[in-house]
Design an enzyme around this catalytic site. Structure first.
Site, PDB file in Angstrom:
ATOM      1  N   GLU A  60      44.142  39.322  27.008  1.00 28.80           N
ATOM      2  CA  GLU A  60      44.525  37.989  26.522  1.00 28.80           C
ATOM      3  C   GLU A  60      44.240  37.805  25.037  1.00 28.80           C
ATOM      4  O   GLU A  60      44.315  36.693  24.522  1.00 28.80           O
ATOM      5  CB  GLU A  60      43.793  36.911  27.322  1.00 28.80           C
ATOM      6  CG  GLU A  60      44.193  36.938  28.788  1.00 28.80           C
ATOM      7  CD  GLU A  60      43.491  35.876  29.613  1.00 28.80           C
ATOM      8  OE1 GLU A  60      42.604  35.175  29.093  1.00 28.80           O
ATOM      9  OE2 GLU A  60      43.847  35.756  30.793  1.00 28.80           O
TER      10      GLU A  60
ATOM     11  N   LYS B  88      49.179  27.837  38.303  1.00 28.34           N
ATOM     12  CA  LYS B  88      49.981  29.022  37.947  1.00 28.34           C
ATOM     13  C   LYS B  88      51.166  29.039  38.906  1.00 28.34           C
ATOM     14  O   LYS B  88      50.976  29.267  40.119  1.00 28.34           O
ATOM     15  CB  LYS B  88      49.159  30.295  38.147  1.00 28.34           C
ATOM     16  CG  LYS B  88      47.962  30.470  37.222  1.00 28.34           C
ATOM     17  CD  LYS B  88      47.096  31.633  37.718  1.00 28.34           C
ATOM     18  CE  LYS B  88      46.096  32.103  36.682  1.00 28.34           C
ATOM     19  NZ  LYS B  88      45.119  33.067  37.265  1.00 28.34           N
TER      20      LYS B  88
HETATM   21  C1  LIG Z   1      44.697  34.446  33.787  1.00 30.24           C
HETATM   22  C2  LIG Z   1      43.964  35.024  34.738  1.00 30.24           C
HETATM   23  O1  LIG Z   1      44.148  36.326  35.086  1.00 30.24           O
HETATM   24  P1  LIG Z   1      45.329  36.880  36.009  1.00 30.24           P
HETATM   25  O2  LIG Z   1      46.608  36.377  35.461  1.00 30.24           O
HETATM   26  O3  LIG Z   1      45.174  38.385  35.901  1.00 30.24           O
HETATM   27  O4  LIG Z   1      45.068  36.355  37.395  1.00 30.24           O
HETATM   28  C3  LIG Z   1      42.902  34.266  35.434  1.00 30.24           C
HETATM   29  O5  LIG Z   1      42.211  34.819  36.307  1.00 30.24           O
HETATM   30  O6  LIG Z   1      42.713  33.082  35.179  1.00 30.24           O
HETATM   31 MG   LIG Z   2      41.055  32.845  36.702  1.00 33.28          MG
END
Ligand SMILES: C=C(OP(=O)(O)O)C(=O)O
Ligand SMILES: [Mg+2]
Length: 434
Positions: A221, A349
């Protein structure tokens, strides 16, 4: 001068909003992992395209991705998903109205017919669902954030900057995945981006002085990866950099522990500081961190099924407790968490659940129950900025989108464009620590 950005310009509505075609292309994300770019076109000439992100430290309750499993791209190819979009989804959605997101997502749900999206693939449905919303925004002549936000656009999300990485996202030796600097008391996106940029640069110099130049290498990131194992060292470094950059007191701290990924289910212990902590010891460690530091946010403090322990921590700490792997943006899992008092913020997400409608339902449920909303990247992103648009459209108080690398900075750049377009109507949101 205030203007709408040229590549997201408002225009006159296109009247026939019936879906004419749905197509897909296999592209690659920031890790060179294959993913989908889906395009939806309407009979009236509107067009929407959306890229699908992909996680690495995924929750086990997430929608299942469709991957080819053959020799191409080490089994990660998505040619089968592309074919599914064009031979199965395209005819099934033909004629549906792009502005009726629920109807499109219901059709995807029925076509898939599983509880975990394993037939069509959560990546496939996510791409189609998001591209539908982008096409609808184009059809009605609005930028996506305005289309999603209806009349209610004005506040901009406060970013959490993941300046030091560990866990599954880096080889730093830190158990926690993200060590975040969180701006407090700032007035605008442009101000917080400048604060972060200046502090990030000083932090790089500090790391090089204290360790070596390799500490400037970044994780997935864009946060640094110093050779440390103790989150308190990460906090001390981040706060020292803020002080030296002239922002002492202007940043609080957060972590994404992503605790499932250092949890050993056999012994029931967590590998923190390279030692096994039982649940009680880990809860105590969080309490000590909150006592010693301006820690205002902890994501996934315990393994993803420990609602009870998460509820205990939510009651005992001031810091917000964010559910990522814990809730996987799933309204049912969130409802369960709310009933038990686990967490007080939802990490959102879209690809965890597989359709925009369900993600919006989870956001709504969170809000109605006093949970804050943090819209989040995945570790595998592309520069597609629907993420920033979604955060503004939902009036989310927070956004998590890494720190450097183009697929992250494009989200900040889009927020800067939106801030300028909103002019005097733009204000930073009020997360719970403000
Ligand atoms: C952004 C993250 O990682 P991933 O997209 O690998 O789940 C998270 O865990 O918040
Ligand atoms: Mg996370």
């Amino acid at each position: 001068m205030t203007r709408e950005p040229t590549n997201h310009e408002s225009h006159a509505p296109r009247t026939n909003t019936a879906i004419e075609s749905v197509s897909a292309l296999e592209i690659v994300d920031c890790r060179l992992d294959p993913t989908l770019r889906v395009t939806v076109r309407t009979a009236g000439g509107a067009c929407g395209t959306a890229d699908v992100p992909c996680g690495r430290s995924t929750g086990s309750h997430e929608a299942v991705e469709r991957r080819d499993g053959d020799d191409r791209f080490h089994g990660r190819g998505v040619e089968g998903a592309v074919e599914t979009v064009e031979t199965e989804i395209d005819p099934a959605l033909a004629g549906l109205d792009v502005t009726d997101q629920r109807a499109v997502d219901r059709a995807l749900d029925e076509l898939d017919g599983t509880n975990d999206r394993s037939r069509l693939g959560g990546n496939t449905t996510t791409g189609v669902s998001l591209a539908t919303a982008v096409a609808a925004a184009d059809a009605v002549g609005l930028p996506l954030y305005r289309y999603l936000g209806r009349a209610d656009v004005g506040s901009l999300p406060v970013p959490l900057f993941d300046v030091i990485e560990g866990g599954e996202l880096a080889e730093s030796g830190l158990a926690f995945q993200e060590h975040q600097l969180i701006p407090v008391g700032a007035d605008s996106i442009s101000e917080v981006v400048r604060m972060c940029a200046e502090t990030y640069s000083v932090l790089g110099d500090l790391l090089e002085e204290r360790y070596d130049a390799r500490s400037r290498n970044v994780g997935v990131e864009g946060g640094y990866t110093p050779p440390i194992t103790d989150p308190r060292d990460a906090f001390d470094l981040a706060l020292a950099a803020a002080e030296e950059a002239g922002y002492g007191g202007s940043f609080a701290l957060g972590i994404d522990a992503a605790a499932s990924h250092f949890y050993d289910p056999e012994s029931g212990t967590y590998a923190v500081l390279e030692e096994p902590f039982d649940r009680g010891e880990l809860l105590e460690f969080y309490a000590d961190l909150e006592d010693a530091y301006p820690l205002v946010s902890i994501e996934d403090p315990l393994e993803e099924n420990d609602l009870e322990g998460t509820a205990e921590l939510t009651r005992s700490l001031e810091a917000q407790i964010v559910g990522d792997d814990l809730f996987v943006t799933d309204p049912d899992r969130l409802r369960d968490g709310i009933e038990r008092g686990a967490g007080d913020a939802l990490l959102l997400k879209v690809n965890q659940v597989g359709t925009l409608t369900e993600a919006l339902e989870a956001a709504d449920l969170a809000r109605r129950n006093g949970y804050d909303l943090q819209v989040s990247e995945r570790s595998g992103q592309t520069p597609d900025t629907w993420l920033a648009e979604l955060a503004v459209g939902l009036s989310a108080t927070q956004i998590k989108t890494g720190v450097t690398r183009g697929e992250r900075t494009e989200q900040y750049n889009r927020l800067l464009e939106i801030e300028r377009a909103l002019g005097d109507g733009a204000a930073l949101a009020d997360p719970p620590w403000e």
